[in-house]
Every structure is written in structure tokens, then in C-alpha cells.
Write an enzyme that holds these catalytic residues in place. Structure first.
Site, PDB file in Angstrom:
ATOM      1  N   CYS A   1       0.845  -1.215   0.153  1.00  0.00           N
ATOM      2  CA  CYS A   1      -0.028   0.180  -0.154  1.00  0.00           C
ATOM      3  C   CYS A   1       0.861   1.120   0.033  1.00  0.00           C
ATOM      4  O   CYS A   1       2.020   1.324   0.747  1.00  0.00           O
ATOM      5  CB  CYS A   1      -0.871   0.087   1.224  1.00  0.00           C
TER       6      CYS A   1
ATOM      7  N   HIS B   1      -8.795  -3.689  -2.076  1.00  0.00           N
ATOM      8  CA  HIS B   1      -8.066  -2.988  -1.353  1.00  0.00           C
ATOM      9  C   HIS B   1      -8.612  -1.401  -1.143  1.00  0.00           C
ATOM     10  O   HIS B   1      -8.549  -0.882  -0.116  1.00  0.00           O
ATOM     11  CB  HIS B   1      -6.551  -2.872  -1.800  1.00  0.00           C
ATOM     12  N   GLU B   2      -8.864  -0.925  -2.117  1.00  0.00           N
ATOM     13  CA  GLU B   2      -9.245   0.567  -2.272  1.00  0.00           C
ATOM     14  C   GLU B   2     -10.596   1.028  -1.592  1.00  0.00           C
ATOM     15  O   GLU B   2     -10.991   1.802  -0.848  1.00  0.00           O
ATOM     16  CB  GLU B   2      -9.249   1.180  -3.542  1.00  0.00           C
TER      17      GLU B   2
ATOM     18  N   HIS C   1     -10.033   0.992   1.901  1.00  0.00           N
ATOM     19  CA  HIS C   1      -9.813   2.259   2.587  1.00  0.00           C
ATOM     20  C   HIS C   1     -10.927   3.212   2.999  1.00  0.00           C
ATOM     21  O   HIS C   1     -10.766   4.103   3.944  1.00  0.00           O
ATOM     22  CB  HIS C   1      -9.010   3.076   1.693  1.00  0.00           C
TER      23      HIS C   1
HETATM   24 ZN    ZN Z   1      -3.912   1.186   0.269  1.00  0.00          ZN
END
Ligand code: ZN
Length: 186
Positions: free
Chosen positions: A93, A137-138, A141
Site C-alpha cells: 500500500c 483494497h481501495e 480504505h
Molecule cells: Zn492502500
């Protein structure tokens, strides 16, 4: 617009949930451009708004290879509406420079979101490929969830973090991956 400073693991906004976008306004267009500029400057495959300190539900992804033309994808108010299968792969990341660890993800996801013009679209990402991983993953966030929360081995991940002078895992933040584990054991 501009390359922004990327927040690093330990900074507060990375753990805060992001707000829905009510209108894809000029302000949101500027945010998307900042995310793209920052992602490309850092050679990332994705970047979520909280990583530049803006807690709105927006992220960008580009999984094109170096010899391919750029292919920026914009996701506003994304929702993962279908997921199946599971895979383990190394992940990193931009908010954790140089720290990579094995992470569990769904192999296939279907995501619904608004594009830069505020129009709804649905995208399927399959076979555990980079796009599927990047979307998960995004999207995480936006809920203050980080890739280390899905790590395969907490102790190995702590070693990697320590090597890069990053704070250790907070066990309370580890994600409930029981559904993912079920898929992995199929
Ligand atoms: Zn990330």
C-alpha cells in the site's frame, strides 16, 4: 491538478470511515484528478481519497502495464455487490512504503459505483487478478480498513512492519475473515 502528500500508516484519516458523495461536483472532479496525479506519481495501482486526507467515498485504480496506455478507472460511492472464491497474494500500500505481506482476498468481485459523470455502472473483476484485488483494497480504505487487517499471518506481518519502522498490528483492527477462510478451504 496536483500531486498530494500521501498519508502514512498511523495517521488518523486512514482509520476513519468516509462519507458518501451526494453530488459529483467540480470539487469531486478535482479530488479525482488529485488522486490520479498522486497515484501515477507514486507508481501505484490504486489510490483512495482518505490516503490524501479527504474522507469521501472515492477511489481510482489503474492496472494497465507499463507498455500499455493508461486506463484510469474512477469509483464514486462504490459497493461490492457480489464476491466469491478466495486467493492469497502479496500486497502492499502506498501508505506503507516498502512493506509487503500475504493478504487474503476474494477472487471475484462485482462492484457497483458512479463514474466521473455521476452515472452508475457495474464492473466485474475475476480470477483473483490485480483489478479484483485493487478494488477490494481501495474499497476497504473508505471504511478505514487497511490491507494488514486481512493478513494471513499476524506475526509475520508485524515483523515486516517492524523492519520498516511502522507500528505493529492492533489485534482489535484485524478483519473478520471467516467468510474468506471458508472460501479458501473449499
Ligand atoms: Zn492502500
Amino acid at each position: 491538478m496536483a500531486v498530494k502528500r500521501v498519508l502514512q500508516y498511523g495517521e488518523k484519516s486512514l482509520r476513519e470511515p468516509s462519507k458518501e458523495v451526494h453530488k459529483v461536483s467540480r470539487k469531486i472532479h478535482e479530488l479525482v484528478q488529485d488522486l490520479l496525479d498522486t497515484m501515477y506519481a507514486k507508481n501505484g495501482v490504486g489510490m483512495a481519497a482518505p490516503q490524501i486526507g479527504v474522507n469521501y467515498r472515492v477511489f481510482v485504480v489503474d492496472v494497465s502495464k507499463n507498455d500499455e496506455p493508461l486506463n484510469p478507472l474512477v469509483f464514486i460511492n462504490p459497493k461490492i455487490i457480489k464476491k466469491s472464491g478466495a486467493v492469497i497474494a502479496q500486497e502492499g500500500c502506498i501508505s506503507f512504503p516498502q512493506a509487503y505481506t500475504d493478504v487474503k482476498r476474494y477472487a471475484n468481485v462485482t462492484v457497483k459505483a458512479l463514474d466521473i459523470n455521476g452515472r452508475a455502472f457495474v464492473m466485474e473483476a475475476k480470477d483473483g487478478e490485480l483489478l479484483s484485488r485493487a478494488i477490494q483494497h481501495e474499497n476497504d480504505h473508505l471504511d478505514g480498513i487497511l490491507f494488514i487487517d486481512h493478513c494471513v499471518n499476524r506475526f509475520e506481518t508485524d515483523e515486516v512492519l517492524a523492519k520498516h519502522n511502522l507500528p505493529p498490528i492492533n489485534p482489535e483492527m484485524l478483519a473478520d475473515d471467516s467468510e474468506l477462510d471458508k472460501e479458501l478451504n473449499k
